[in-house]
Design a protein around this motif. Sequence first.
Motif, PDB file in Angstrom:
ATOM      1  N   THR A  33      27.662 -48.434 -23.337  1.00  0.00           N
ATOM      2  CA  THR A  33      27.228 -47.198 -23.140  1.00  0.00           C
ATOM      3  C   THR A  33      26.582 -47.175 -21.712  1.00  0.00           C
ATOM      4  O   THR A  33      26.949 -46.261 -20.681  1.00  0.00           O
ATOM      5  CB  THR A  33      26.146 -46.469 -23.793  1.00  0.00           C
ATOM      6  OG1 THR A  33      26.768 -46.399 -25.301  1.00  0.00           O
ATOM      7  CG2 THR A  33      25.802 -45.118 -23.641  1.00  0.00           C
ATOM      8  N   GLU A  34      25.771 -48.144 -21.182  1.00  0.00           N
ATOM      9  CA  GLU A  34      25.244 -48.390 -19.838  1.00  0.00           C
ATOM     10  C   GLU A  34      26.544 -48.520 -18.673  1.00  0.00           C
ATOM     11  O   GLU A  34      26.364 -47.806 -17.709  1.00  0.00           O
ATOM     12  CB  GLU A  34      24.480 -49.513 -19.918  1.00  0.00           C
ATOM     13  CG  GLU A  34      23.361 -49.471 -20.453  1.00  0.00           C
ATOM     14  CD  GLU A  34      22.446 -50.780 -20.642  1.00  0.00           C
ATOM     15  OE1 GLU A  34      22.776 -51.766 -19.738  1.00  0.00           O
ATOM     16  OE2 GLU A  34      21.391 -50.789 -21.439  1.00  0.00           O
ATOM     17  N   TRP A  63      29.477 -41.153  -4.184  1.00  0.00           N
ATOM     18  CA  TRP A  63      28.896 -41.910  -5.501  1.00  0.00           C
ATOM     19  C   TRP A  63      29.197 -43.364  -5.735  1.00  0.00           C
ATOM     20  O   TRP A  63      28.689 -43.814  -6.513  1.00  0.00           O
ATOM     21  CB  TRP A  63      29.461 -40.914  -6.473  1.00  0.00           C
ATOM     22  CG  TRP A  63      31.135 -40.991  -6.598  1.00  0.00           C
ATOM     23  CD1 TRP A  63      31.873 -39.954  -6.141  1.00  0.00           C
ATOM     24  CD2 TRP A  63      31.579 -41.883  -7.162  1.00  0.00           C
ATOM     25  NE1 TRP A  63      33.218 -40.398  -6.371  1.00  0.00           N
ATOM     26  CE2 TRP A  63      33.211 -41.673  -7.098  1.00  0.00           C
ATOM     27  CE3 TRP A  63      31.396 -43.170  -7.956  1.00  0.00           C
ATOM     28  CZ2 TRP A  63      34.207 -42.236  -7.573  1.00  0.00           C
ATOM     29  CZ3 TRP A  63      32.540 -43.918  -8.347  1.00  0.00           C
ATOM     30  CH2 TRP A  63      33.739 -43.588  -8.251  1.00  0.00           C
ATOM     31  N   ALA A  67      27.968 -44.928 -18.359  1.00  0.00           N
ATOM     32  CA  ALA A  67      26.903 -44.104 -17.901  1.00  0.00           C
ATOM     33  C   ALA A  67      27.067 -44.226 -16.566  1.00  0.00           C
ATOM     34  O   ALA A  67      26.533 -43.290 -15.774  1.00  0.00           O
ATOM     35  CB  ALA A  67      25.461 -44.129 -18.656  1.00  0.00           C
ATOM     36  N   ALA A  68      27.312 -45.252 -15.745  1.00  0.00           N
ATOM     37  CA  ALA A  68      27.291 -45.428 -14.483  1.00  0.00           C
ATOM     38  C   ALA A  68      28.033 -44.293 -13.852  1.00  0.00           C
ATOM     39  O   ALA A  68      27.718 -43.785 -12.713  1.00  0.00           O
ATOM     40  CB  ALA A  68      28.029 -46.929 -13.972  1.00  0.00           C
ATOM     41  N   ASP A 104      24.865 -49.666 -10.497  1.00  0.00           N
ATOM     42  CA  ASP A 104      24.578 -49.468 -12.112  1.00  0.00           C
ATOM     43  C   ASP A 104      25.482 -50.172 -12.865  1.00  0.00           C
ATOM     44  O   ASP A 104      24.857 -50.841 -13.723  1.00  0.00           O
ATOM     45  CB  ASP A 104      24.457 -47.948 -12.265  1.00  0.00           C
ATOM     46  CG  ASP A 104      23.311 -47.148 -11.930  1.00  0.00           C
ATOM     47  OD1 ASP A 104      22.505 -47.864 -11.026  1.00  0.00           O
ATOM     48  OD2 ASP A 104      23.501 -46.019 -11.883  1.00  0.00           O
ATOM     49  N   SER A 121      29.628 -41.635 -15.911  1.00  0.00           N
ATOM     50  CA  SER A 121      29.704 -40.142 -16.626  1.00  0.00           C
ATOM     51  C   SER A 121      28.369 -39.547 -16.211  1.00  0.00           C
ATOM     52  O   SER A 121      28.203 -38.399 -15.947  1.00  0.00           O
ATOM     53  CB  SER A 121      29.396 -40.370 -17.968  1.00  0.00           C
ATOM     54  OG  SER A 121      28.417 -41.256 -18.415  1.00  0.00           O
ATOM     55  N   SER A 122      27.114 -40.161 -15.774  1.00  0.00           N
ATOM     56  CA  SER A 122      25.918 -39.717 -15.386  1.00  0.00           C
ATOM     57  C   SER A 122      26.040 -38.972 -13.908  1.00  0.00           C
ATOM     58  O   SER A 122      25.388 -38.087 -13.582  1.00  0.00           O
ATOM     59  CB  SER A 122      24.900 -40.908 -15.182  1.00  0.00           C
ATOM     60  OG  SER A 122      25.283 -41.577 -14.302  1.00  0.00           O
ATOM     61  N   ARG A 123      27.409 -39.298 -13.399  1.00  0.00           N
ATOM     62  CA  ARG A 123      27.645 -38.643 -12.041  1.00  0.00           C
ATOM     63  C   ARG A 123      28.862 -37.613 -11.869  1.00  0.00           C
ATOM     64  O   ARG A 123      29.151 -37.269 -11.022  1.00  0.00           O
ATOM     65  CB  ARG A 123      27.702 -39.664 -11.144  1.00  0.00           C
ATOM     66  CG  ARG A 123      26.553 -40.652 -10.657  1.00  0.00           C
ATOM     67  CD  ARG A 123      27.106 -41.742 -10.014  1.00  0.00           C
ATOM     68  NE  ARG A 123      25.792 -42.530  -9.291  1.00  0.00           N
ATOM     69  CZ  ARG A 123      25.119 -43.414 -10.313  1.00  0.00           C
ATOM     70  NH1 ARG A 123      25.609 -43.772 -11.277  1.00  0.00           N
ATOM     71  NH2 ARG A 123      23.812 -44.060  -9.597  1.00  0.00           N
ATOM     72  N   GLY A 124      29.420 -37.307 -13.297  1.00  0.00           N
ATOM     73  CA  GLY A 124      30.398 -36.485 -13.407  1.00  0.00           C
ATOM     74  C   GLY A 124      31.568 -37.277 -13.130  1.00  0.00           C
ATOM     75  O   GLY A 124      32.694 -36.217 -12.705  1.00  0.00           O
ATOM     76  N   ALA A 134      27.228 -45.898  -8.273  1.00  0.00           N
ATOM     77  CA  ALA A 134      27.681 -46.121  -9.611  1.00  0.00           C
ATOM     78  C   ALA A 134      28.072 -47.712  -9.750  1.00  0.00           C
ATOM     79  O   ALA A 134      27.702 -48.040 -10.887  1.00  0.00           O
ATOM     80  CB  ALA A 134      28.993 -45.147  -9.716  1.00  0.00           C
TER      81      ALA A 134
END
Length: 238
Positions: free
Chosen positions: A128-129, A170, A132-133, A177, A135-138, A174
């Motif tokens: 997930t991490e 981005w 998420a690097a 992360d 997905s959290s930024r679209g 990303a």
Amino acid sequence: MTTACMAPATDDARDAASRLLGAAAAAAATPVPTAREALRRVAAGDATAAVVAFEDSHDGTDVATLDALVFDVADLVVTAETDVVHDGRTTRWVVVRPVDDASRPPDDVPVQTLFFVVPQLNRPGVLTEMLAAFSSRGINVGRFEPRPLHGSLGMYGFLLEVDGHPGQPWFAAAVADLLAATSALTHLGTLATGERVWSAVSGRMPAGPTLQDRDDLAALVVRWTPEGTGNDGGTVES
């Protein structure tokens, strides 16, 4: 003077080479029996580029190409792709070149970056991490596919196809992360791509017990709950 090579020596490979390299370069390309051999020739400087199959609509990723690119050769990247359709089967062919020969894709076309990542630890939440690097930024991740690392069962690295390229704002944040959750990260290429979108399932339909609504889910929970644990088949909470 070295020339390009392609593998294997099929009409589809020649068609792909012609689209990706141009007719003259494709005609001069040396056919070799396997993608691994083609990539090794490029890595050794015996060929300027390799045209190899990367995936198809029936079997998925060409694991021989991916494994050779990830584990067998160094400093090679995917730089372009094209789809060849034959007898209802779509195969994605790619050009692989030395990283120093890779050019930046145009800014006005869809661009994709390929990574191969190895999680830092096999622990809850690490996958997930990694996702998420982005997905959290679209940012869309079009593929997240495991490949075994051959150490022992359960040890995997993952192929990621990420929409976007290193020149976008981005990217650095990303990937920083992503690095925090991984023990190894390899850039496999940045290339212009055709439009890829999700659609309704077509072709082979999944068989077996399919879940279509919450009632099906509730029935599944009841079926797999041990007797005597108190599950009465009630509603499934959101």
